[in-house]
Design an enzyme around this catalytic site. Sequence first.
Site, PDB file in Angstrom:
ATOM      1  N   LYS A   1      39.418  38.346  44.833  1.00 41.36           N
ATOM      2  CA  LYS A   1      38.673  38.806  45.856  1.00 41.36           C
ATOM      3  C   LYS A   1      38.421  37.748  46.863  1.00 41.36           C
ATOM      4  CE  LYS A   1      35.020  39.757  43.370  1.00 41.36           C
ATOM      5  NZ  LYS A   1      35.445  39.385  42.224  1.00 41.36           N
TER       6      LYS A   1
ATOM      7  N   ARG B   1      41.914  28.707  37.204  1.00 38.78           N
ATOM      8  CA  ARG B   1      41.313  28.532  38.588  1.00 38.78           C
ATOM      9  C   ARG B   1      40.635  27.139  38.815  1.00 38.78           C
ATOM     10  NH1 ARG B   1      37.014  32.866  40.941  1.00 38.78           N
ATOM     11  NH2 ARG B   1      36.267  32.574  39.049  1.00 38.78           N
TER      12      ARG B   1
ATOM     13  N   ARG C   1      26.980  43.663  43.668  1.00 39.74           N
ATOM     14  CA  ARG C   1      27.574  43.573  42.414  1.00 39.74           C
ATOM     15  C   ARG C   1      26.607  44.601  41.506  1.00 39.74           C
ATOM     16  NH1 ARG C   1      29.477  38.096  42.427  1.00 39.74           N
ATOM     17  NH2 ARG C   1      30.874  37.583  40.622  1.00 39.74           N
TER      18      ARG C   1
ATOM     19  N   ARG D   1      30.872  37.453  31.303  1.00 38.29           N
ATOM     20  CA  ARG D   1      31.047  37.903  32.984  1.00 38.29           C
ATOM     21  C   ARG D   1      32.018  39.175  33.175  1.00 38.29           C
ATOM     22  NH1 ARG D   1      33.297  33.261  36.244  1.00 38.29           N
ATOM     23  NH2 ARG D   1      32.497  34.452  38.163  1.00 38.29           N
TER      24      ARG D   1
ATOM     25  N   ARG E   1      35.463  25.517  37.068  1.00 36.64           N
ATOM     26  CA  ARG E   1      33.835  26.003  37.085  1.00 36.64           C
ATOM     27  C   ARG E   1      33.180  26.034  35.701  1.00 36.64           C
ATOM     28  NH1 ARG E   1      34.077  30.792  41.322  1.00 36.64           N
ATOM     29  NH2 ARG E   1      32.505  31.500  39.689  1.00 36.64           N
TER      30      ARG E   1
HETATM   31  P1  ADP Z   1      37.465  36.217  42.620  1.00 35.70           P
HETATM   32  O1  ADP Z   1      37.000  35.651  43.792  1.00 35.70           O
HETATM   33  O2  ADP Z   1      37.673  37.660  42.530  1.00 35.70           O
HETATM   34  O3  ADP Z   1      36.572  35.841  41.339  1.00 35.70           O
HETATM   35  P2  ADP Z   1      39.550  34.308  43.215  1.00 35.70           P
HETATM   36  O4  ADP Z   1      40.385  34.622  44.145  1.00 35.70           O
HETATM   37  O5  ADP Z   1      38.969  33.177  42.958  1.00 35.70           O
HETATM   38  O6  ADP Z   1      39.026  35.750  42.409  1.00 35.70           O
HETATM   39  O7  ADP Z   1      41.174  34.158  42.225  1.00 35.70           O
HETATM   40  C1  ADP Z   1      41.082  33.907  40.918  1.00 35.70           C
HETATM   41  C2  ADP Z   1      42.078  33.136  40.338  1.00 35.70           C
HETATM   42  O8  ADP Z   1      43.292  33.547  40.251  1.00 35.70           O
HETATM   43  C3  ADP Z   1      42.134  31.593  41.255  1.00 35.70           C
HETATM   44  O9  ADP Z   1      42.593  30.757  40.601  1.00 35.70           O
HETATM   45  C4  ADP Z   1      43.267  32.234  42.155  1.00 35.70           C
HETATM   46  O10 ADP Z   1      44.075  31.152  42.762  1.00 35.70           O
HETATM   47  C5  ADP Z   1      44.090  33.229  41.332  1.00 35.70           C
HETATM   48  N1  ADP Z   1      44.810  34.329  41.763  1.00 35.70           N
HETATM   49  C6  ADP Z   1      44.311  35.155  42.768  1.00 35.70           C
HETATM   50  N2  ADP Z   1      45.278  36.113  43.187  1.00 35.70           N
HETATM   51  C7  ADP Z   1      46.161  35.941  42.343  1.00 35.70           C
HETATM   52  C8  ADP Z   1      47.354  36.884  42.386  1.00 35.70           C
HETATM   53  N3  ADP Z   1      47.602  37.842  42.982  1.00 35.70           N
HETATM   54  N4  ADP Z   1      48.417  36.502  41.538  1.00 35.70           N
HETATM   55  C9  ADP Z   1      47.879  35.135  40.428  1.00 35.70           C
HETATM   56  N5  ADP Z   1      47.043  34.469  40.800  1.00 35.70           N
HETATM   57  C10 ADP Z   1      46.002  34.902  41.409  1.00 35.70           C
HETATM   58  P1  AMP Z   2      31.294  34.324  42.134  1.00 39.05           P
HETATM   59  O1  AMP Z   2      31.663  33.149  42.735  1.00 39.05           O
HETATM   60  O2  AMP Z   2      31.635  35.879  42.959  1.00 39.05           O
HETATM   61  O3  AMP Z   2      32.482  34.623  40.857  1.00 39.05           O
HETATM   62  O4  AMP Z   2      29.919  34.380  41.476  1.00 39.05           O
HETATM   63  C1  AMP Z   2      29.607  33.562  40.518  1.00 39.05           C
HETATM   64  C2  AMP Z   2      28.287  33.912  40.040  1.00 39.05           C
HETATM   65  O5  AMP Z   2      27.245  33.920  40.887  1.00 39.05           O
HETATM   66  C3  AMP Z   2      28.056  35.301  39.336  1.00 39.05           C
HETATM   67  O6  AMP Z   2      28.591  35.141  37.897  1.00 39.05           O
HETATM   68  C4  AMP Z   2      26.622  35.347  39.431  1.00 39.05           C
HETATM   69  O7  AMP Z   2      26.080  34.780  38.217  1.00 39.05           O
HETATM   70  C5  AMP Z   2      26.327  35.039  40.755  1.00 39.05           C
HETATM   71  N1  AMP Z   2      26.338  35.882  41.874  1.00 39.05           N
HETATM   72  C6  AMP Z   2      27.172  36.032  42.916  1.00 39.05           C
HETATM   73  N2  AMP Z   2      27.206  37.076  43.808  1.00 39.05           N
HETATM   74  C7  AMP Z   2      26.076  37.657  42.980  1.00 39.05           C
HETATM   75  C8  AMP Z   2      25.456  38.916  43.458  1.00 39.05           C
HETATM   76  N3  AMP Z   2      25.640  39.693  44.367  1.00 39.05           N
HETATM   77  N4  AMP Z   2      24.475  39.342  42.432  1.00 39.05           N
HETATM   78  C9  AMP Z   2      24.077  38.480  41.424  1.00 39.05           C
HETATM   79  N5  AMP Z   2      24.493  37.557  41.048  1.00 39.05           N
HETATM   80  C10 AMP Z   2      25.495  36.951  41.944  1.00 39.05           C
END
Ligand code: ADP
Ligand code: AMP
Length: 214
Positions: free
Chosen positions: A13, A127, A88, A171, A160
């Site tokens: 995302k 990541r 969420r 999660r 992280r």
């Molecule tokens: P989210 O915001 O949904 O938690 P991220 O955008 O941080 O996910 O992506 C999670 C991990 O996967 C990151 O390390 C990112 O670089 C990698 N990633 C994102 N999109 C792709 C893809 N299409 N193919 C492979 N790796 C990806």
């Molecule tokens: P993210 O960076 O989107 O993966 O979020 C990391 C963590 O932040 C999640 O696992 C939740 O603990 C918290 N968080 C982020 N956005 C929300 C939301 N909209 N509602 C509740 N918790 C959230």
Amino acid sequence: MKIVMLGAPGAGKGTQADRIAEKYGIPHISTGDIFRANIKEGTELGKKAKSYMDQGLLVPDSLTIDLLMDRIAQADCKNGYILDGFPRTIPQAESLTRALAEKGEKLDYAVNVDVPDENIVNRMGGRRACLKCGATYHIAYAAPKAEGICDKCGAGLVLRDDDKPETVQERLTVYHDQTQPLIEYYEAEKILATVDGTQDMERVFQDIIAVLGA
Ligand code: ADP
Ligand code: AMP
């Protein structure tokens, strides 16, 4: 344009939201990034949020909804925004729909980045995050130029705490219980677009643009 990104944690995302924000000139708003910034600054909100985040749980709606509403009321959001990680829960989605309706507005798209659970563990384990500027990398799929160093700001990259395997499973459970129902919610609102998030990043982006329009 007002867009929300849906999808499991680690689905991509944030990666796609960054590109969309740049292409359409709208702010990328990540509630996760806002919480992490608060944790880093040691604020009261950060202290409260951290106790949930470290366990892989959602931060309560009571702390999250007002925070997001204040953010989208800021001047840079007047031409739209892309929300990443919000809503969420169903109450978060309903609050957003209601707040927009009060102003005669509505969301344009909910983009669901679909990635099965078995790919997620690999995505999250690889990541690497910059806690200074919020940039995200992957050790295999989106490596920084110098290992462990952010290309954008030069700070050190970290795994992280909530991306460690024991927390990722929790999660995912929370995602299926509390967040996945939003897919049906936005389908009923007729703004849902699902893209195959297992493709490489560029293809996922092209599929999203095909939905949003050039
Ligand atoms: P989210 O915001 O949904 O938690 P991220 O955008 O941080 O996910 O992506 C999670 C991990 O996967 C990151 O390390 C990112 O670089 C990698 N990633 C994102 N999109 C792709 C893809 N299409 N193919 C492979 N790796 C990806
Ligand atoms: P993210 O960076 O989107 O993966 O979020 C990391 C963590 O932040 C999640 O696992 C939740 O603990 C918290 N968080 C982020 N956005 C929300 C939301 N909209 N509602 C509740 N918790 C959230």
